[in-house]
Design an enzyme around this catalytic site. Structure first.
Site, short mmCIF file in Angstrom:
data_model
loop_
_atom_site.label_atom_id
_atom_site.label_comp_id
_atom_site.label_asym_id
_atom_site.label_seq_id
_atom_site.Cartn_x
_atom_site.Cartn_y
_atom_site.Cartn_z
N SER A 137 42.40 -48.70 0.03
CA SER A 137 43.68 -48.92 0.45
C SER A 137 44.58 -47.48 0.52
O SER A 137 44.20 -46.63 -0.12
CB SER A 137 44.48 -49.71 -0.63
OG SER A 137 45.66 -50.06 -0.35
N TYR A 150 45.78 -51.88 -9.36
CA TYR A 150 45.30 -51.73 -8.10
C TYR A 150 45.14 -50.32 -7.44
O TYR A 150 43.89 -50.18 -6.88
CB TYR A 150 46.31 -52.64 -7.04
CG TYR A 150 45.89 -52.76 -5.64
CD1 TYR A 150 44.80 -53.65 -5.40
CD2 TYR A 150 46.39 -51.87 -4.65
CE1 TYR A 150 44.35 -53.88 -3.99
CE2 TYR A 150 45.98 -51.93 -3.42
CZ TYR A 150 44.97 -52.98 -3.04
OH TYR A 150 44.67 -52.95 -1.59
#
Length: 262
Positions: A137, A150
């Site tokens: 990501s 995350y």
């Protein structure tokens, strides 16, 4: 089995019941034999019917399940040429407010599961001199408020994948990373829906705001992340190893300190 079918390379995709994983399965299906993995059996079955892929419902936070899906792929197709590590979850909680079990759930789902699947798959990928593509990501490269777990998990996935590239490159295995920015997936829709309810702002307006400083000025579709994944799996990328490719419309190049000037 038809010899033309038998010669098709085999790819295993995790997190394939929606979004980027499902789009990758659809893109590879005409030229590959594809096994898709996800927790939601019904939704995974729908993707399988649409793409012709073999569905493998599994919880890949379980080491035994990781071994099983690789074994079933080999049993069905006889080989493994590519692995797409795409499974992931997102939680938005500031670090000091995050319960340990939530932290561990994100790390285990996004990072440890990738380790477990890769560990089971690498011996087979070495036989075919195959390729791994990890879906990380933009949050692995840039910090976001409340994304400690995350971002940590996705940054760990980047370095783990590069370590695979370093360790096994001499034996012909390649491993690369894509770092998507805003992609219109089920997960991003859920995130925006929650924020929309919390702020009383229209969801589509929130998506527009999210990319107003991205050079591309738009949110991408899952197929736009699937295409570079397919490329990195292919022989066209035969000399690309350990690379980290941002698929973000240019978001990573923006200097936030200069936004004042347009």
């Amino acid at each position: 089995m038809n010899s033309a079918v038998a010669e098709k390379p085999v790819v295993l995709i995790t997190g394939a019941s929606s979004g980027i994983g499902a789009a990758t399965a659809a893109m590879l299906a005409p030229t590959h034999r594809v096994a898709i993995v996800g927790r939601r059996a019904e939704q995974l079955g729908s993707i399988a019917r649409d793409t012709g892929a073999m569905p493998l419902a599994a919880d890949i936070t379980d080491p035994a399940e990781c071994e099983r899906i690789v074994e079933q792929t080999i049993a069905a197709f006889g080989r493994l040429d590519g692995l797409v590590l795409n499974a992931g979850v997102s939680r938005s909680t500031r670090l000091a407010d995050m319960p340990l079990d939530e932290w561990e759930f994100v790390i285990r789902t996004n990072l440890t599961s990738a380790f477990l699947v890769a560990k089971a798959a690498i011996p087979h990928l070495l036989k075919t001199k195959g390729a791994i593509v990890s879906v990380s990501s933009l949050s692995a490269l840039r910090t976001s408020q409340g994304f400690a777990a995350y971002s940590a998990s996705k940054a760990g996935l980047v370095v783990m994948t590069q370590t695979i590239a370093r360790d096994y490159g001499p034996e012909g295995l390649r491993a690369n990373v894509v770092c998507p920015g805003w992609i219109r997936t089920e997960m991003s829709d859920m995130e925006m829906s929650e924020y929309s309810e919390a702020t009383g702002t229209d969801k589509e307006e929130l998506f527009r705001r999210a990319v107003e400083h991205v050079p591309a000025r738009r949110v991408a579709q899952p197929e736009e992340a699937a295409a570079p994944i397919a490329f990195l799996l292919s022989q066209q990328a035969s000399y690309i190893n350990g690379a980290v490719l941002s698929v973000d419309g240019g978001a990573a190049i923006v200097d936030v300190g200069t936004l004042l000037f347009g």
